[in-house]
Scaffold this motif. Structure first.
Motif, short mmCIF file in Angstrom:
data_model
loop_
_atom_site.label_atom_id
_atom_site.label_comp_id
_atom_site.label_asym_id
_atom_site.label_seq_id
_atom_site.Cartn_x
_atom_site.Cartn_y
_atom_site.Cartn_z
N ASP A 143 53.13 -0.73 -46.62
CA ASP A 143 53.85 -1.47 -45.72
C ASP A 143 54.76 -2.49 -46.52
N ARG A 144 54.42 -3.00 -47.43
CA ARG A 144 55.49 -3.67 -48.13
C ARG A 144 56.79 -2.91 -48.75
N TYR A 200 58.68 7.42 -44.53
CA TYR A 200 59.80 6.52 -44.62
C TYR A 200 60.83 7.46 -43.77
N LEU A 243 57.70 -0.04 -47.47
CA LEU A 243 58.46 0.52 -46.21
C LEU A 243 59.49 -0.73 -45.70
N LYS A 244 58.94 -1.82 -45.71
CA LYS A 244 59.69 -2.81 -45.34
C LYS A 244 60.96 -3.27 -46.24
N LEU A 266 47.07 0.18 -47.51
CA LEU A 266 48.24 0.40 -46.49
C LEU A 266 49.36 -0.84 -46.48
N LYS A 267 48.55 -1.79 -46.91
CA LYS A 267 49.24 -3.31 -46.91
C LYS A 267 50.35 -3.00 -47.83
N SER A 268 50.12 -2.44 -49.09
CA SER A 268 50.87 -2.24 -50.02
C SER A 268 52.09 -1.23 -49.54
N ALA A 318 54.52 6.71 -49.17
CA ALA A 318 55.62 6.06 -48.46
C ALA A 318 56.74 6.81 -48.41
#
Length: 108
Positions: free
Chosen positions: A66-67, A102, A69-70, A62-64, A98
């Motif tokens: 999140d990157r 999004y 999406l940001k 989920l960290k990846s 993602a």
């Protein structure tokens, strides 16, 4: 109730051919192994936003996501724009997830 169809387009070629991007904006998603291949692919556009993730199953997280999406938000992508995953299973799994969350779903 009708379910909306999945709007993913999958391209395979031994010569690395990218689809021509017709949307206003797009985001290339690769990993450290596939970035060099992306940059040599037919129809590659250096003006399209690009995020590179670390390669490997352990980075499917989920960290990846999140990157991704940001970075899409930072790049100004809207709901009618497109995510282009370029790589193997890890990259495509994260790009697909993602794109599906999004702004309530973008094209992949």
């Amino acid at each position: 109730m009708n379910a909306s169809p999945l709007q993913a387009k999958i391209f395979y070629s031994k010569d690395s051919i990218l689809p021509k991007i017709t949307e206003k904006k797009a985001l290339y998603i690769t990993d450290t192994h596939t970035t060099p291949l992306l940059k040599c692919a037919k129809n590659y556009c250096k003006d399209i936003a690009h995020i590179e993730l670390k390669a490997g199953e352990r980075y499917k997280s989920l960290k990846s996501v999140d990157r991704i999406l940001k970075y899409a938000l930072f790049s100004g992508l809207g709901r009618d724009d497109v995510f282009v995953g370029f790589g193997g299973g890890v990259v495509l799994d994260m790009a697909g997830f993602a794109s599906s969350i999004y702004m309530r779903g973008t094209s992949l």
